[in-house]
Design a protein around this motif. Structure first.
Motif, PDB file in Angstrom:
ATOM      1  N   MET A   1       1.165  -0.668   0.024  1.00  0.00           N
ATOM      2  CA  MET A   1       0.126  -0.019   0.346  1.00  0.00           C
ATOM      3  C   MET A   1       0.800   1.364  -0.491  1.00  0.00           C
ATOM      4  SD  MET A   1      -3.023   1.049   2.665  1.00  0.00           S
ATOM      5  CE  MET A   1      -4.313  -0.438   2.448  1.00  0.00           C
ATOM      6  N   ASP A   2       1.531   1.869  -1.336  1.00  0.00           N
ATOM      7  CA  ASP A   2       1.349   2.975  -1.472  1.00  0.00           C
ATOM      8  C   ASP A   2       1.057   4.502  -1.010  1.00  0.00           C
ATOM      9  OD1 ASP A   2       3.396   5.112  -2.077  1.00  0.00           O
ATOM     10  OD2 ASP A   2       3.593   4.080  -3.827  1.00  0.00           O
ATOM     11  N   LEU A   3       1.271   5.009   0.023  1.00  0.00           N
ATOM     12  CA  LEU A   3       0.843   5.934   0.535  1.00  0.00           C
ATOM     13  C   LEU A   3       0.751   7.664   0.343  1.00  0.00           C
ATOM     14  CD1 LEU A   3      -1.840   5.076   3.007  1.00  0.00           C
ATOM     15  CD2 LEU A   3       0.703   3.854   3.067  1.00  0.00           C
ATOM     16  N   GLY A   4       2.035   7.526  -0.936  1.00  0.00           N
ATOM     17  CA  GLY A   4       2.536   8.951  -1.631  1.00  0.00           C
ATOM     18  C   GLY A   4       1.634   9.436  -1.925  1.00  0.00           C
ATOM     19  N   ARG A   5       0.268   9.358  -1.999  1.00  0.00           N
ATOM     20  CA  ARG A   5      -0.812   9.754  -3.021  1.00  0.00           C
ATOM     21  C   ARG A   5      -1.800  10.860  -1.864  1.00  0.00           C
ATOM     22  NH1 ARG A   5      -2.969   6.476  -7.657  1.00  0.00           N
ATOM     23  NH2 ARG A   5      -1.003   6.141  -9.204  1.00  0.00           N
ATOM     24  N   MET A   6      -0.717  10.261  -0.285  1.00  0.00           N
ATOM     25  CA  MET A   6      -1.816  11.442   0.290  1.00  0.00           C
ATOM     26  C   MET A   6      -0.779  11.892   0.849  1.00  0.00           C
ATOM     27  SD  MET A   6      -3.925   7.702   2.629  1.00  0.00           S
ATOM     28  CE  MET A   6      -4.812   9.365   4.149  1.00  0.00           C
ATOM     29  N   ASN A   7      -0.561  12.786  -0.176  1.00  0.00           N
ATOM     30  CA  ASN A   7       1.368  13.513   0.565  1.00  0.00           C
ATOM     31  C   ASN A   7       0.313  15.328   0.843  1.00  0.00           C
ATOM     32  OD1 ASN A   7      -0.271  14.770  -2.647  1.00  0.00           O
ATOM     33  ND2 ASN A   7       1.590  13.777  -3.147  1.00  0.00           N
ATOM     34  N   ARG A   8      -0.189  15.591   1.367  1.00  0.00           N
ATOM     35  CA  ARG A   8      -0.468  17.122   1.539  1.00  0.00           C
ATOM     36  C   ARG A   8      -0.512  17.497   3.113  1.00  0.00           C
ATOM     37  NH1 ARG A   8      -6.679  18.531   1.651  1.00  0.00           N
ATOM     38  NH2 ARG A   8      -6.961  16.296   1.808  1.00  0.00           N
ATOM     39  N   ILE A   9      -0.106  18.314   2.991  1.00  0.00           N
ATOM     40  CA  ILE A   9       0.407  19.465   4.176  1.00  0.00           C
ATOM     41  C   ILE A   9      -0.879  19.757   5.072  1.00  0.00           C
ATOM     42  CG2 ILE A   9       2.034  21.360   6.279  1.00  0.00           C
ATOM     43  CD1 ILE A   9       3.488  20.561   3.540  1.00  0.00           C
ATOM     44  N   LEU A  10      -1.703  19.102   6.093  1.00  0.00           N
ATOM     45  CA  LEU A  10      -2.754  19.900   5.789  1.00  0.00           C
ATOM     46  C   LEU A  10      -3.288  21.120   6.724  1.00  0.00           C
ATOM     47  CD1 LEU A  10      -4.567  16.521   6.984  1.00  0.00           C
ATOM     48  CD2 LEU A  10      -4.607  17.949   5.100  1.00  0.00           C
ATOM     49  N   GLU A  11      -2.037  22.061   8.117  1.00  0.00           N
ATOM     50  CA  GLU A  11      -1.910  22.974   8.546  1.00  0.00           C
ATOM     51  C   GLU A  11      -0.560  22.858   9.413  1.00  0.00           C
ATOM     52  OE1 GLU A  11      -4.511  21.443  12.390  1.00  0.00           O
ATOM     53  OE2 GLU A  11      -3.595  24.064  13.136  1.00  0.00           O
ATOM     54  N   ILE A  12       0.107  24.529   9.384  1.00  0.00           N
ATOM     55  CA  ILE A  12       1.046  24.301   9.530  1.00  0.00           C
ATOM     56  C   ILE A  12       0.994  26.097  11.162  1.00  0.00           C
ATOM     57  CG2 ILE A  12       2.727  25.680  10.053  1.00  0.00           C
ATOM     58  CD1 ILE A  12       3.617  24.102   7.247  1.00  0.00           C
ATOM     59  N   ASN A  13       0.550  25.040  12.217  1.00  0.00           N
ATOM     60  CA  ASN A  13       0.300  26.542  13.288  1.00  0.00           C
ATOM     61  C   ASN A  13       1.173  27.219  14.141  1.00  0.00           C
ATOM     62  OD1 ASN A  13      -0.972  27.404  15.620  1.00  0.00           O
ATOM     63  ND2 ASN A  13      -3.218  26.144  15.247  1.00  0.00           N
ATOM     64  N   ILE A  14       1.666  28.086  14.023  1.00  0.00           N
ATOM     65  CA  ILE A  14       3.102  28.380  14.503  1.00  0.00           C
ATOM     66  C   ILE A  14       2.911  28.813  16.009  1.00  0.00           C
ATOM     67  CG2 ILE A  14       5.099  29.970  14.570  1.00  0.00           C
ATOM     68  CD1 ILE A  14       5.365  28.564  12.298  1.00  0.00           C
ATOM     69  N   VAL A  15       1.461  29.514  16.335  1.00  0.00           N
ATOM     70  CA  VAL A  15       1.372  29.133  17.787  1.00  0.00           C
ATOM     71  C   VAL A  15       1.065  28.619  18.550  1.00  0.00           C
ATOM     72  CG1 VAL A  15      -0.631  30.974  19.120  1.00  0.00           C
ATOM     73  CG2 VAL A  15      -0.346  31.511  17.183  1.00  0.00           C
ATOM     74  N   ASP A  16       0.462  27.548  17.857  1.00  0.00           N
ATOM     75  CA  ASP A  16       0.287  26.464  18.413  1.00  0.00           C
ATOM     76  C   ASP A  16       1.421  25.259  18.606  1.00  0.00           C
ATOM     77  OD1 ASP A  16      -1.823  27.032  19.908  1.00  0.00           O
ATOM     78  OD2 ASP A  16      -3.195  25.196  17.891  1.00  0.00           O
ATOM     79  N   ARG A  17       2.356  25.813  17.864  1.00  0.00           N
ATOM     80  CA  ARG A  17       3.412  25.298  17.102  1.00  0.00           C
ATOM     81  C   ARG A  17       3.573  24.117  17.338  1.00  0.00           C
ATOM     82  NH1 ARG A  17       8.813  25.191  21.432  1.00  0.00           N
ATOM     83  NH2 ARG A  17       9.219  24.298  20.433  1.00  0.00           N
ATOM     84  N   LEU A  18       2.918  23.426  15.954  1.00  0.00           N
ATOM     85  CA  LEU A  18       2.559  21.848  15.919  1.00  0.00           C
ATOM     86  C   LEU A  18       2.363  21.849  14.102  1.00  0.00           C
ATOM     87  CD1 LEU A  18      -1.254  21.630  14.710  1.00  0.00           C
ATOM     88  CD2 LEU A  18      -0.710  21.738  17.535  1.00  0.00           C
ATOM     89  N   ALA A  19       2.303  20.901  13.315  1.00  0.00           N
ATOM     90  CA  ALA A  19       1.622  20.676  11.632  1.00  0.00           C
ATOM     91  C   ALA A  19       1.461  19.489  11.668  1.00  0.00           C
ATOM     92  CB  ALA A  19       2.984  20.580  11.077  1.00  0.00           C
ATOM     93  N   VAL A  20       0.017  19.579  11.369  1.00  0.00           N
ATOM     94  CA  VAL A  20      -0.339  18.618  10.781  1.00  0.00           C
ATOM     95  C   VAL A  20      -0.548  17.610   9.188  1.00  0.00           C
ATOM     96  CG1 VAL A  20      -2.818  17.057  10.736  1.00  0.00           C
ATOM     97  CG2 VAL A  20      -2.851  19.435  12.022  1.00  0.00           C
TER      98      VAL A  20
END
Ligand SMILES: Cc1cc2nc3c(=O)[nH]c(=O)nc-3n(C[C@H](O)[C@H](O)[C@H](O)COP(=O)(O)OP(=O)(O)OC[C@H]3O[C@@H](n4cnc5c(N)ncnc54)[C@H](O)[C@@H]3O)c2cc1C
Length: 459
Positions: A87-106
């Motif tokens: 199962m190649d997950l390569g097509r699920m390749n989006r950066i969903l969120e970068i949240n500097i205030v909460d210091r996280l990326a999804v």
């Protein structure tokens, strides 16, 4: 795999999400290791829902499923040992969120490490693990292997940054672990259980990562040592000095010889080279740290010390370390890039043992490593068509890992167990530990469909 199952997979994934063509089966038979085995089909899901439907079907039909990122594993982790689906997950390749205030990326699992790093750098942040394969490997693969890199001693590894996960379990249930908080001790830490689980417990479909401010400046120096023990002593003195370098890498004599034979760098063939980097927010800060490291190099009889005055000089100092894998691949037909870690006080002892094993088994084993966290990569190059050489490689590997464990080390610092180290698991872990790991596997994957044959979970 019968044709009704193939038809159902095409229904779930769409016509471009399934292939059993020979070219795809051959491509997905390998990762970056020497292991190979063809799957029965390759699939490319685009959504968590599709992953869930596939795992429901596969569990019912007892079809093996091997999740795959970029296939850069060096220990056979992504090889479909029991056939089934890759199962190649390569097509699920989006950066969903970068949240500097909460210091996280999804992110989705197929995001390439370097793409997240680029997106974060614009905002003055980074995701520190920095594996050397970062330009191609995926964050799903990084989480599943708990990837590390040259910044490990200062910034830790992937496990130190994973806050929450979405994971699809065999049977299709969708599990959410962790939280968006920087701190949480709420219940068992299911998130950490999936970090480093090598695709054997669930398919990771979403990752929430803690991100760090990126120190903008660094300083670099290189030291030559005629004696391995002096280099080892310098490493432990640095790590006790109160300064934590952002990188502290070691290159041994065999590697320097290999580099000289394959490039025109003409490096001095001393017993060891150490390359150190410090980082910070002002030049005073990085230079203050580097000054202290240089004094330690000198105290430990470095025969030559070079400090980079400019970025291009720093790049030149890194050349020896960065060309290492490339030249090692040119020594012979086959390559085992080994991975081990020992307590830092034993780094030079371990390097000496590796050099002695190379002599004993008449093999070339150049070694580089992240000296700052005791993680070494002996690279065994050999001719896989020569049965006697293959036998010597196997015996040398077995003795190598015996010695690693005698020194209080561990079978792998960052590349994982996969197929390469499965046979040694019982030497590092007690019967009770192995029984617990197998029991955990059964809870998540009672039909053993996820990446079967790995990590000695079946014996
Ligand atoms: C030149 C080179 C340099 C390297 N340098 C480093 C280094 O510095 N540090 C380091 O740690 N490693 C390094 N590696 C090894 C490798 O790059 C890492 O292990 C990396 O994390 C693998 O990522 P990948 O996307 O290629 O995963 P793959 O190789 O495709 O898969 C690795 C494992 O992760 C599982 N997996 C992948 N995606 C998922 C998912 N979404 N859900 C569940 N399981 C999943 C697979 O089943 C498999 O068990 C290097 C490899 C090469 C070839």
């Amino acid at each position: 795999m019968d044709s009704a199952v193939k038809e159902r997979l095409k229904e779930i994934l769409g016509p471009d999400g399934f292939s059993d063509s020979l070219i795809d089966l051959i491509s997905y038979a390998k990762d970056a290791s020497e292991f190979k085995r063809r799957p029965d089909a390759a699939i490319w899901p685009k959504t968590t829902e599709q992953v869930s439907k596939v795992l429901e079907l596969a569990d019912r039909e007892k079809i093996p499923v091997v999740p795959r990122g970029a296939g850069t594993s060096l220990a056979g982790l992504a090889v479909p040992e029991k056939g089934g689906l890759v199962m190649d997950l390569g097509r699920m390749n989006r950066i969903l969120e970068i949240n500097i205030v909460d210091r996280l990326a999804v992110v989705q699992p197929g995001v390439v490490y370097a793409n997240l790093d680029k997106a974060l750098s614009v905002q003055g942040f980074f995701f520190p693990p920095d594996p050397a394969s970062g330009s191609v490997c995926t964050l799903g693969g990084n989480v599943a292997t708990n990837a590390g890199g040259i910044k490990g001693a200062k910034y830790g590894t992937t496990k130190d940054y994973v806050l929450a996960l979405e994971v699809v379990l065999p049977g299709g249930r969708i599990l959410r672990t962790g939280s968006r908080c920087m701190k949480s001790v709420s219940g068992y830490d299911l998130t950490k259980l999936f970090v480093g689980s090598e695709g054997t417990l669930g398919v990771i479909t979403e990752i929430t990562l803690k991100i760090s401010p990126r120190p903008p400046l660094n300083s670099t120096a290189m030291a030559l040592f005629e004696d391995l023990e002096d280099a080892g002593k310098a490493v432990s003195d640095i790590m006790h000095s109160g300064i934590i370098p952002s990188a502290l890498e070691i290159v041994d004599q065999q590697t320097l010889k290999a580099i000289n034979q394959n490039t025109d760098l003409n490096l001095p063939e001393v017993e060891a080279i150490l390359v150190a980097e410090t980082d910070g927010y002002t030049k005073e800060e990085t230079e203050f740290q580097l000054d202290k490291i240089l004094r330690i190099f000198e105290k430990n009889k470095a025969t030559s010390v070079k400090r980079a005055a400019t970025k291009s000089e720093a790049d030149a100092l890194w050349t020896a370390r960065k060309t290492a894998y490339g030249v090692m691949a040119r020594i012979n037909n086959n390559l085992f890039v080994e991975d081990l870690a020992v307590p830092m006080s034993n780094v030079s002892k371990m390097l000496r043992i590796i050099a002695d094993l190379a002599t004993k088994y008449d093999l070339k084993i150049p070694t580089v490593g992240h000296a700052g966290d005791g993680n070494l990569h002996p690279v065994i190059s050999f001719d896989g068509t020569d049965p006697d050489e293959v036998r010597r490689v196997e015996e040398a590997s077995a003795e190598l890992f015996e010695k690693v464990l005698e020194l209080g080390g561990t079978l792998t610092g960052e590349h994982g167990i996969g197929l390469a180290k499965a046979r040694f698991m019982g030497q590092e872990h007690s019967d009770l530990s192995m029984a617990m790991m197998r029991a955990i596997k059964r809870v998540f994957d009672p039909n053993n469909i996820l990446n079967p044959g790995k990590m000695a979970l079946e014996q």
